[in-house]
Write an enzyme that holds these catalytic residues in place. Structure first.
Site, mmCIF file in Angstrom:
data_model
loop_
_atom_site.group_PDB
_atom_site.id
_atom_site.type_symbol
_atom_site.label_atom_id
_atom_site.label_comp_id
_atom_site.label_asym_id
_atom_site.label_seq_id
_atom_site.Cartn_x
_atom_site.Cartn_y
_atom_site.Cartn_z
ATOM 1 C CG PHE A 171 -1.985 0.992 1.231
ATOM 2 C CD1 PHE A 171 -3.096 0.807 0.423
ATOM 3 C CD2 PHE A 171 -1.906 2.144 1.992
ATOM 4 C CE1 PHE A 171 -4.115 1.748 0.397
ATOM 5 C CE2 PHE A 171 -2.916 3.088 1.968
ATOM 6 C CZ PHE A 171 -4.028 2.887 1.163
ATOM 7 C CG ASP A 210 0.014 -3.193 6.422
ATOM 8 O OD1 ASP A 210 -1.068 -3.605 6.891
ATOM 9 O OD2 ASP A 210 0.153 -2.062 5.936
ATOM 10 C CE1 TYR A 224 -9.007 1.286 7.219
ATOM 11 C CE2 TYR A 224 -8.322 2.381 9.237
ATOM 12 C CZ TYR A 224 -8.059 2.000 7.925
ATOM 13 O OH TYR A 224 -6.864 2.321 7.355
ATOM 14 C CE LYS A 225 -7.659 -1.726 4.886
ATOM 15 N NZ LYS A 225 -8.189 -0.794 3.911
ATOM 16 N NE ARG A 255 -10.103 -2.430 -3.123
ATOM 17 C CZ ARG A 255 -9.566 -1.975 -1.999
ATOM 18 N NH1 ARG A 255 -8.416 -2.468 -1.589
ATOM 19 N NH2 ARG A 255 -10.154 -1.051 -1.275
#
Ligand SMILES: Cc1ncc(COP(=O)(O)O)c(C=O)c1O
Length: 398
Positions: free
Chosen positions: A114, A185, A210-211, A357
């Site tokens: 990322f 990560d 938060y995912k 996605r």
């Protein structure tokens, strides 16, 4: 299978008529979150005022919740602590790892990482006077570039665009053989499938909540430090709550015990309350069941899309071993197609330049949802309804 996914689905609030395939980006709200947050606001903040730090256990929240997350990522109690955002946790883990390997100068990462992780590494290299180098190779080439120049590998286990998954145990083993440390990560891993930090012998790991952990927008991140490094890892962001004795208000910094030294400042109490509510869901989930069901849903989606549409190219590896919990397809008009899908109530997202996605999160996505997503996408592709100006106007967040 012992997990009842029909039951877990009822624990989430999902807007009427929506198929939500974006839990890999922002998880939905658990139905208990509003009351839990309201309690933290009204009964705790409202009534207890500053005594809430002790009486409501706010000060212990980062470690208490860290222990609950530890269970989901194969880590022992006392090795995970909450706070800040993921970018900041990346900085902390990387800075500590570099300091622990002082003779080496290379940070190894990959082009599937990322961008924030890469930017953070670049910034740290600059701060350290340019004597370090960030080396970024293709994801498939990471293993062959782990040599005796590498100080630290900084790898996101699952590629945020393609969903390609690295082998954490293999890479960590190779890194250790070559004298390097590892920072993992887990943004797209924690809550997506079983992770085995202890078994893989990972040195540091970081992740967001938060995912797949459904803490809500802006929910805090976590950091893991392997127990063997607890007394040697020195926090670069040496804030007062990572101090051995914050309320002694000493003028000199002394790192706190174990992973608590990775705390920086005041914890986000209200966000952590939402996260605590969301974590209750996991008490009834077996992660092996979650993985099996996620792969089933992904396979159903891939098969449906490939048999019923043309022009979309699978970007995700076909091998189960090399997948996270998302499926991505490429299309030059991916942005417009995704906007059309969202307008039809099927929510995924788009990542430049051409990736659509779709996240498969069995806690609240089932086979009927996947069938509806396939039907909607097939219709959009067949009739070309995406080819309209309203679907091509770019919003700030894609
Ligand atoms: C793999 C990965 N790393 C880092 C980040 C940045 O996280 P944050 O915005 O919480 O700092 C994200 C955000 O989505 C991510 O997916």
């Amino acid at each position: 299978m012992t997990t009842d996914f029909a039951a877990t689905k009822h624990l989430f609030h999902l807007p009427e008529g929506v198929v939500y395939l974006d839990g890999n980006s922002l998880g939905p709200m658990v139905k208990t979150a509003p009351a839990r947050v309201a309690k933290a606001v009204e009964a705790e903040w409202g009534e207890l005022l500053i005594t809430g730090w002790n009486k409501a256990g706010w000060m212990d929240q980062p470690a208490r919740i860290g222990d609950r997350i530890a269970k989901l990522v194969g880590a022992a109690p006392g090795t995970v602590v909450m706070g800040d955002t993921l970018s900041i946790k990346v900085y902390q883990a990387l800075a500590s790892a570099l300091e622990m390997n002082p003779k080496r100068r290379v940070i190894l990462s990959d082009t599937g990482n990322f961008p924030s992780d890469l930017y953070i590494a670049e910034g740290l290299v600059r701060t350290l006077g340019g004597q370090y180098r960030l080396k970024t190779v293709a994801p498939e080439e990471v293993m062959s570039h782990i040599d005796d120049t590498v100080a630290v590998t900084l790898i996101t286990e699952v590629d945020y665009r393609t969903g390609r998954k690295h082998d954490m145990a293999d890479i960590t083993k190779r890194a250790h053989e070559m004298g390097a440390l590892t920072v993992w990560d887990l943004a797209h891993s924690a809550g997506a499938f079983p992770v085995d930090l202890a078994g893989s012998k990972a040195d540091f790991a970081v992740g967001c909540t938060y995912k797949y952990l459904n803490s809500g927008p802006g929910g805090p991140a976590f950091i893991y430090v392997a127990p063997r490094h607890h007394e040697t890892a020195r926090p670069a962001l040496s804030g007062w709550l990572g101090h051995e004795s914050p309320f002694a208000f000493d003028l000199d910094y002394r790192p706190g015990a174990g992973v608590e030294r990775m705390r920086v400042g005041t914890p986000p109490v209200l966000q952590l309350a939402a996260l605590e509510a969301a974590l209750d869901v996991w008490d009834q989930v077996d992660l092996k069941d979650l993985r099996a069901q996620s792969l089933r849903l992904q396979d159903q989606f891939i098969k449906g899309v490939e048999s019923r549409t043309t022009g979309l190219t699978l970007a995700t590896p076909r091998s189960h071993m090399m997948r996270g919990s998302q499926v991505s397809f490429r299309h030059p008009e991916g942005y417009a197609i995704m906007q059309n899908l969202i307008a039809e109530g099927v929510i995924g997202d788009f990542r430049a330049p051409d990736i659509l996605r779709f996240g498969f999160t069995p806690l609240f996505v089932d086979e009927d949802d996947v069938a509806r997503a396939v039907n909607t996408l097939a219709k959009i592709m067949e009739y070309g309804t995406w080819d309209k100006p309203q679907f091509k106007k770019r919003a700030k967040v894609t």
